[in-house]
Design a protein around this motif. Sequence first.
Motif, PDB file in Angstrom:
ATOM      1  N   ALA A  24       0.833  -1.207   0.000  1.00 11.53           N
ATOM      2  CA  ALA A  24       0.000   0.000   0.000  1.00 11.53           C
ATOM      3  C   ALA A  24       0.867   1.255   0.000  1.00 11.53           C
ATOM      4  N   GLY A  25       1.967   1.202   0.743  1.00 12.11           N
ATOM      5  CA  GLY A  25       2.890   2.337   0.758  1.00 12.11           C
ATOM      6  C   GLY A  25       3.532   2.578  -0.590  1.00 12.11           C
ATOM      7  N   ARG A  26       3.819   1.499  -1.298  1.00  5.19           N
ATOM      8  CA  ARG A  26       4.401   1.643  -2.642  1.00  5.19           C
ATOM      9  C   ARG A  26       3.397   2.279  -3.609  1.00  5.19           C
ATOM     10  N   GLU A  27       2.114   2.031  -3.402  1.00  5.43           N
ATOM     11  CA  GLU A  27       1.088   2.665  -4.231  1.00  5.43           C
ATOM     12  C   GLU A  27       1.068   4.177  -4.005  1.00  5.43           C
ATOM     13  N   VAL A  28       1.201   4.593  -2.749  1.00  2.00           N
ATOM     14  CA  VAL A  28       1.250   6.035  -2.452  1.00  2.00           C
ATOM     15  C   VAL A  28       2.502   6.649  -3.062  1.00  2.00           C
ATOM     16  N   TRP A  29       3.612   5.939  -2.958  1.00  2.00           N
ATOM     17  CA  TRP A  29       4.862   6.403  -3.558  1.00  2.00           C
ATOM     18  C   TRP A  29       4.715   6.579  -5.070  1.00  2.00           C
ATOM     19  N   GLN A  30       4.064   5.623  -5.725  1.00  2.00           N
ATOM     20  CA  GLN A  30       3.880   5.714  -7.169  1.00  2.00           C
ATOM     21  C   GLN A  30       3.053   6.946  -7.542  1.00  2.00           C
ATOM     22  N   LEU A  31       1.998   7.229  -6.766  1.00  4.60           N
ATOM     23  CA  LEU A  31       1.188   8.425  -7.014  1.00  4.60           C
ATOM     24  C   LEU A  31       2.045   9.678  -6.896  1.00  4.60           C
ATOM     25  N   TYR A  32       2.864   9.733  -5.865  1.00  2.69           N
ATOM     26  CA  TYR A  32       3.728  10.898  -5.651  1.00  2.69           C
ATOM     27  C   TYR A  32       4.739  11.017  -6.789  1.00  2.69           C
ATOM     28  N   TRP A  33       5.332   9.910  -7.163  1.00  5.86           N
ATOM     29  CA  TRP A  33       6.341   9.886  -8.229  1.00  5.86           C
ATOM     30  C   TRP A  33       5.740  10.337  -9.557  1.00  5.86           C
ATOM     31  N   LYS A  34       4.556   9.834  -9.883  1.00  5.69           N
ATOM     32  CA  LYS A  34       3.925  10.164 -11.167  1.00  5.69           C
ATOM     33  C   LYS A  34       3.583  11.647 -11.282  1.00  5.69           C
ATOM     34  N   ASN A  35       3.329  12.297 -10.156  1.00  6.45           N
ATOM     35  CA  ASN A  35       2.955  13.708 -10.172  1.00  6.45           C
ATOM     36  C   ASN A  35       4.127  14.637  -9.898  1.00  6.45           C
ATOM     37  N   SER A  36       5.325  14.086  -9.791  1.00  8.08           N
ATOM     38  CA  SER A  36       6.494  14.919  -9.576  1.00  8.08           C
ATOM     39  C   SER A  36       6.978  15.514 -10.895  1.00  8.08           C
ATOM     40  N   VAL A  37       7.952  16.415 -10.813  1.00 10.66           N
ATOM     41  CA  VAL A  37       8.316  17.282 -11.943  1.00 10.66           C
ATOM     42  C   VAL A  37       9.616  16.816 -12.584  1.00 10.66           C
ATOM     43  N   LYS A  38       9.591  16.623 -13.894  1.00 12.77           N
ATOM     44  CA  LYS A  38      10.807  16.347 -14.646  1.00 12.77           C
ATOM     45  C   LYS A  38      11.481  17.669 -15.018  1.00 12.77           C
ATOM     46  N   VAL A  39      12.819  17.673 -14.932  1.00 15.71           N
ATOM     47  CA  VAL A  39      13.592  18.888 -15.247  1.00 15.71           C
ATOM     48  C   VAL A  39      14.651  18.550 -16.289  1.00 15.71           C
ATOM     49  N   PRO A  40      14.515  19.032 -17.550  1.00 10.58           N
ATOM     50  CA  PRO A  40      13.380  19.808 -18.057  1.00 10.58           C
ATOM     51  C   PRO A  40      12.213  18.898 -18.382  1.00 10.58           C
ATOM     52  N   GLY A  41      11.066  19.526 -18.652  1.00 13.36           N
ATOM     53  CA  GLY A  41       9.878  18.758 -18.994  1.00 13.36           C
ATOM     54  C   GLY A  41       8.705  19.689 -19.209  1.00 13.36           C
ATOM     55  N   LYS A  42       7.524  19.118 -19.329  1.00 10.63           N
ATOM     56  CA  LYS A  42       6.327  19.908 -19.621  1.00 10.63           C
ATOM     57  C   LYS A  42       6.079  20.982 -18.571  1.00 10.63           C
ATOM     58  N   ALA A  43       6.195  20.597 -17.295  1.00 12.05           N
ATOM     59  CA  ALA A  43       5.910  21.555 -16.225  1.00 12.05           C
ATOM     60  C   ALA A  43       6.916  22.701 -16.229  1.00 12.05           C
ATOM     61  N   THR A  44       8.195  22.396 -16.392  1.00 13.24           N
ATOM     62  CA  THR A  44       9.193  23.470 -16.389  1.00 13.24           C
ATOM     63  C   THR A  44       9.042  24.364 -17.613  1.00 13.24           C
ATOM     64  N   ASN A  45       8.612  23.797 -18.730  1.00 15.96           N
ATOM     65  CA  ASN A  45       8.355  24.625 -19.910  1.00 15.96           C
ATOM     66  C   ASN A  45       7.236  25.623 -19.647  1.00 15.96           C
ATOM     67  N   LEU A  46       6.190  25.163 -18.947  1.00 11.45           N
ATOM     68  CA  LEU A  46       5.097  26.063 -18.608  1.00 11.45           C
ATOM     69  C   LEU A  46       5.553  27.148 -17.635  1.00 11.45           C
ATOM     70  N   LEU A  47       6.311  26.768 -16.635  1.00 11.25           N
ATOM     71  CA  LEU A  47       6.791  27.749 -15.656  1.00 11.25           C
ATOM     72  C   LEU A  47       7.665  28.799 -16.324  1.00 11.25           C
ATOM     73  N   ALA A  48       8.525  28.369 -17.234  1.00 11.29           N
ATOM     74  CA  ALA A  48       9.368  29.307 -17.972  1.00 11.29           C
ATOM     75  C   ALA A  48       8.519  30.246 -18.819  1.00 11.29           C
ATOM     76  N   LYS A  49       7.513  29.694 -19.473  1.00 12.61           N
ATOM     77  CA  LYS A  49       6.611  30.498 -20.304  1.00 12.61           C
ATOM     78  C   LYS A  49       5.898  31.550 -19.457  1.00 12.61           C
ATOM     79  N   TRP A  50       5.424  31.154 -18.284  1.00  6.17           N
ATOM     80  CA  TRP A  50       4.700  32.100 -17.434  1.00  6.17           C
ATOM     81  C   TRP A  50       5.630  33.162 -16.857  1.00  6.17           C
ATOM     82  N   ALA A  51       6.873  32.792 -16.530  1.00  5.89           N
ATOM     83  CA  ALA A  51       7.834  33.792 -16.051  1.00  5.89           C
ATOM     84  C   ALA A  51       8.048  34.866 -17.114  1.00  5.89           C
ATOM     85  N   LYS A  52       8.130  34.434 -18.368  1.00  8.06           N
ATOM     86  CA  LYS A  52       8.296  35.384 -19.467  1.00  8.06           C
ATOM     87  C   LYS A  52       7.034  36.201 -19.686  1.00  8.06           C
ATOM     88  N   GLU A  53       5.879  35.543 -19.631  1.00  5.05           N
ATOM     89  CA  GLU A  53       4.602  36.234 -19.843  1.00  5.05           C
ATOM     90  C   GLU A  53       4.419  37.382 -18.861  1.00  5.05           C
TER      91      GLU A  53
END
Length: 302
Positions: free
Chosen positions: A66-95
């Motif tokens: 059960a703990g590994r399932e919670v870990w997987q949820l956390y891992w799947k929603n974490s941020v890749k650097v670089p990746g989609k989320a960082t591209n959005l953050l960079a775009k908004w900083a510029k905006e």
Amino acid sequence: MSTLDIAVIQAAPVLFDLEQSLDKTYDLLKKATAQGAKMVVFPESFLPAYPRGLSFGTVVGSRTDAGREVWQLYWKNSVKVPGKATNLLAKWAKEYAVYLVMGITEQDTVNGSLYCSLLYFSPEGHLLGKHRKLKPTAAERIIWGEGDATTLQTYPTPYGNIGGLICWENYMPLARMALYQQGIHLYLAPTADARESWQATMQHIALEGRCFVVGCNQFVTKSMYPPHLRELPEMTSQPEVMSRGGSVVLSPLGKVLAGPVFDREEVLLATLDLDDIIKSKLDFDPVGHYSRPDMLNFNISN
């Protein structure tokens, strides 16, 4: 630049949901910049959550499925650097033409480990760099790996050199010294520590470093957690208010400029008079006239 309008975001993400948390990030960024902020600072592990109260099914000597399932949820929603989320953050900083500093849980794209990291974005929409937490605290070591000296850096801006340490890294004297040696002017301290004693730590660093200090924490309640996580055995004994906040901004002489704010979400605003940095060094400078390099020597090992 003689002044800087800074916004400190004391809020929680949509816990464990990266996509919805990014939507909330955009709304908060828009709100902060509408009030004139030229630098916006978010808390430790704002994306996707600081997993306060969770055990991930671990005790010494065993782990649960059960703990590994919670870990997987956390891992799947974490941020890749670089990746989609960082591209959005960079775009908004510029905006919005701001320096954006964001606390994340980083998913390493090579080894699959997670790290508690701090990202720096420029008003031109560039990812200036990241800092990985050098030493996760206590049970944090189950979920986060350790950073190294390659990310122990400051970044030049028109407002001075910015950089920071995450939460209890700020209790590591030599880690602070590494930033002082780089001539830090704006010292950022995203944290998960809402204790009254943390305020003394922030004031000490301002006085010791002769720099502006920005403490940034989340305000989180148990009801913000997804229902299936609230129902876990380890969460039943947790209080409704999981983190009170305590975000604060201090001058290089330790004067409180804004906050501390407790028990609510808030966009905390402060105007920094950058001349205060020079004025503060009349009588103390930890790496200048008040240092003794003939007796005391400090080097960072890469």
